[in-house]
Design an enzyme around this catalytic site. Structure first.
Site, PDB file in Angstrom:
ATOM      1  N   HIS B 135       0.871  -1.180   0.000  1.00 35.53           N
ATOM      2  CA  HIS B 135       0.000   0.000   0.000  1.00 35.53           C
ATOM      3  C   HIS B 135       0.913   1.237   0.000  1.00 35.53           C
ATOM      4  O   HIS B 135       2.023   1.186   0.522  1.00 35.53           O
ATOM      5  CB  HIS B 135      -0.824  -0.058   1.293  1.00 35.53           C
ATOM      6  N   ASP B 212       2.961  -4.440   8.128  1.00 41.55           N
ATOM      7  CA  ASP B 212       1.761  -3.612   7.978  1.00 41.55           C
ATOM      8  C   ASP B 212       0.567  -4.558   8.117  1.00 41.55           C
ATOM      9  O   ASP B 212       0.233  -5.305   7.200  1.00 41.55           O
ATOM     10  CB  ASP B 212       1.801  -2.932   6.600  1.00 41.55           C
ATOM     11  N   GLN B 215      -4.639  -4.850   7.035  1.00 40.64           N
ATOM     12  CA  GLN B 215      -5.658  -5.709   6.415  1.00 40.64           C
ATOM     13  C   GLN B 215      -5.814  -7.036   7.140  1.00 40.64           C
ATOM     14  O   GLN B 215      -6.767  -7.770   6.882  1.00 40.64           O
ATOM     15  CB  GLN B 215      -5.293  -5.988   4.949  1.00 40.64           C
ATOM     16  N   LYS B 238     -10.288  -0.426  10.523  1.00 35.96           N
ATOM     17  CA  LYS B 238     -10.395  -1.638   9.709  1.00 35.96           C
ATOM     18  C   LYS B 238     -10.711  -2.849  10.584  1.00 35.96           C
ATOM     19  O   LYS B 238     -10.661  -3.993  10.131  1.00 35.96           O
ATOM     20  CB  LYS B 238      -9.109  -1.869   8.918  1.00 35.96           C
ATOM     21  N   CYS B 376      -4.898   2.560  -3.642  1.00 36.87           N
ATOM     22  CA  CYS B 376      -3.669   3.082  -3.017  1.00 36.87           C
ATOM     23  C   CYS B 376      -2.528   2.087  -3.142  1.00 36.87           C
ATOM     24  O   CYS B 376      -1.696   1.944  -2.228  1.00 36.87           O
ATOM     25  CB  CYS B 376      -3.897   3.457  -1.550  1.00 36.87           C
TER      26      CYS B 376
END
Lengths: 160, 418
Positions: B135, B212, B215, B238, B376
């Site tokens: 991302h 990261d 998600q 999220k 993104c």
């Protein structure tokens, strides 16, 4: 599920046959060779990119106008209509036409005292975006880029 | 039908998750005169009433500033804030709350590590290693500090299925790599990274790894000690929580050695013009009045996820993803983008000769929300030679009817462009 006729109607207004036709078979698609003005228009929100190639002759008339790039049906159809509409216009006329079109599409449908849309039936087809606020920039990108090319700016963006 | 619970006070099995849909007020509304089908949770998930109520309760009963006043409300606000930190610590199985830093979100967490951990170590001989799948928030912070220091950003390749080529990434690790920064799950494609192999290999070179997790966090159980990541970043919005709040997990010994990222109140022990003594972890990295109501909401979101059971959520979403993939493959002209062996909660796709925004508009008109465009993750789109894709993503509140409505909605797209 019940049919939502009024909703389907505005969807049909957006994706009129004429728009789909221009999106699938865009006019004046491609590069122009030397001596042309070039400007690139970017919609950073969606990644659409359109390049406008413009040739103005000594009589200040738009002698040639083409575009290339990637985008949704609305932005490609709008660019196709833009090139065919503005071709052979005087520079100042074309500039005013593009400015008027952008401000017309940005006016809400219900707004009082709204100027009637452009004379051309074809251009009228772009008005379907008015029910879709998130898609207005798709329709105005190529016109904005045309103005940018007239002013000799190399690049423009919908988010300025 | 009523919910039944197991001995851990979790919902007994995944078939019952459908009953939770009623908890989400935004999901239970009409959009363009159709009942909403929300398939954009990868962009932002919706909040259950329990989270909304806790934010409201905090604001209407407990609000004041944290770690400051002697009065009752300040004490209550501090308790809400620190209880949330404790909750998050247990949720990811961190060693202790010194390792849990409140930030404004994943992007803020990554920028913190970039500026505080990496930047002081960088020079033109040093490298930061990311993958092609990232991302923008796990690309641009590294580009910025590389520009400032002359260090290089190196990028591990992906394959045609949209998976990081793990062996090649591992081959790129050497002692000049200051940090490996990779996503746990790709936001654009849903591919799950082989983190165990990558983290083991990086640690053999004594290179730390930032993950990261934006998600991943609401789709699978994260045991940060078992994973052994050095930094793990995620966002509240999220994982059924509010926007503007997120977490940076960091191993305590790394965080201890890092200088503060921002200066201000709360991150100091003593301020004099001759020099300032910084506060201890985790407060050293939390300058200024924090997002207390956000922390309250995030704590409540974690309670909610715990009660639903992460194993139930994983099973529920996996059933729906398999159905979505199978049904999408039957639609004329659809091409799936991203075919990772291990894929979670997300499917990207294109329809022949139809731009993703047109797909998005026509679906929205039928009350169906998906994401369209570059997500993104422009380098991923460039890899596949696409300006963008349509992406449907899943969460706890989706059901099979959502998938059926979505697939039926695509028929309308194809009809209009026929």
């Amino acid at each position: 599920m019940k049919k939502n006729n009024s909703e389907n109607k505005s969807l049909k207004e957006l994706y009129r046959q004429l728009i789909i036709h221009h999106a699938k078979n865009p006019l004046n698609f491609g590069k122009l060779s030397n001596n042309s003005l070039l400007s690139e228009g970017i919609n950073p929100l969606c990644g659409d990119k359109i390049r406008i190639y413009l040739k103005i002759n000594e009589a200040d008339t738009i002698e040639n106008l083409t575009f290339e790039g990637t985008g949704c049906a609305i932005s490609i159809a709008s660019a196709s209509l833009m090139t065919s509409t503005l071709l052979n216009m005087k520079k100042y006329q074309a500039n005013q036409y593009a400015l008027d079109l952008i401000s017309n599409l940005n006016e809400s449908k219900s707004q009082e005292g709204q100027q009637p849309m452009m004379d051309s039936q074809e251009i009228h087809a772009l008005e379907g975006v008015k029910d879709f606020p998130s898609r207005i920039k798709c329709a105005t990108l190529s016109w904005q880029t045309f103005i940018s090319a007239l002013n000799n700016n190399k690049i423009t963006t919908t988010e300025k | 039908m009523n919910l039944s619970f197991n001995e851990k006070n979790q919902i007994a099995d995944n078939s019952q998750l459908e009953l939770l849909r009623k908890d989400f007020p935004t999901i239970n509304q009409e959009i363009n005169k159709y009942p909403l089908v929300y398939l954009d949770s990868a962009a932002s998930s919706q909040m259950p009433q329990q989270v909304i109520d806790e934010i409201s309760r905090y604001q209407s009963q407990d609000h004041s500033n944290v770690h400051r006043g002697i009065h009752t409300l300040s004490h209550r606000a501090t308790e809400v804030y620190e209880t949330s930190r404790q909750n998050i610590c247990e949720f990811i199985n961190a060693k202790n709350t010194n390792e849990i830093i409140f930030t404004s979100g994943t992007t803020d967490s990554i920028n913190l590590v970039a500026n505080s951990y990496c930047k002081p170590k960088l020079d033109p001989s040093k490298k930061i290693l990311i993958s092609h799948l990232e991302h923008h928030s796990n690309i641009v912070p590294w580009q910025l500090i590389c520009e400032q220091t002359g260090a290089s950003l190196i990028v591990a390749p992906i394959d045609n299925n949209g998976e990081i080529i793990t062996e090649q990434l591992i081959d790129m690790i050497d002692s000049n790599v200051v940090l490996v920064a990779i996503s746990h799950i790709s936001n654009a494609l849903g591919s799950v990274t082989s983190l165990n192999k990558i983290i083991d290999a990086a640690h053999q070179h004594e290179v730390p790894v930032l993950v990261d997790g934006a998600q991943a966090i609401s789709h699978m159980k994260i045991d940060i000690q078992a994973l052994n990541a050095d930094f793990y970043a995620f966002s509240g919005h999220k994982m059924l929580g509010p926007t503007g709040i997120g977490i940076l997990y960091g191993k305590e010994r790394l965080l201890e050695d890092m200088p503060p990222y921002q200066g201000g109140g709360d991150m100091i022990l003593e301020v004099k013009f001759t020099g300032t003594v910084y506060n201890d972890l985790p407060y050293k990295f939390e300058a200024g009045t924090p997002n207390i109501s956000g922390a309250a909401g995030l704590g409540a979101a974690i309670d909610y996820l715990n009660q639903a059971g992460m194993h139930n959520i994983e099973a529920h979403e996996n059933i729906l993803l398999n159905k979505m993939i199978a049904d999408l493959q039957k639609v004329d002209g659809v091409e799936l983008i991203g075919k990772a062996e291990n894929q979670v909660a997300v499917q990207s796709f294109t329809i022949k000769d139809i731009h993703s925004h047109d797909i998005g508009t026509i679906l929205d008109h039928q009350g169906i929300a998906i994401r369209t465009g570059h997500h993104c993750a422009m380098p991923v789109m460039e890899f596949f030679g696409l300006p963008g894709t349509a992406r449907a993503s899943l969460s706890i509140y989706n059901n099979e009817e959502d998938i059926d409505r979505f697939i039926k909605g695509l028929d309308k797209v194809i009809e209009i462009f026929a």
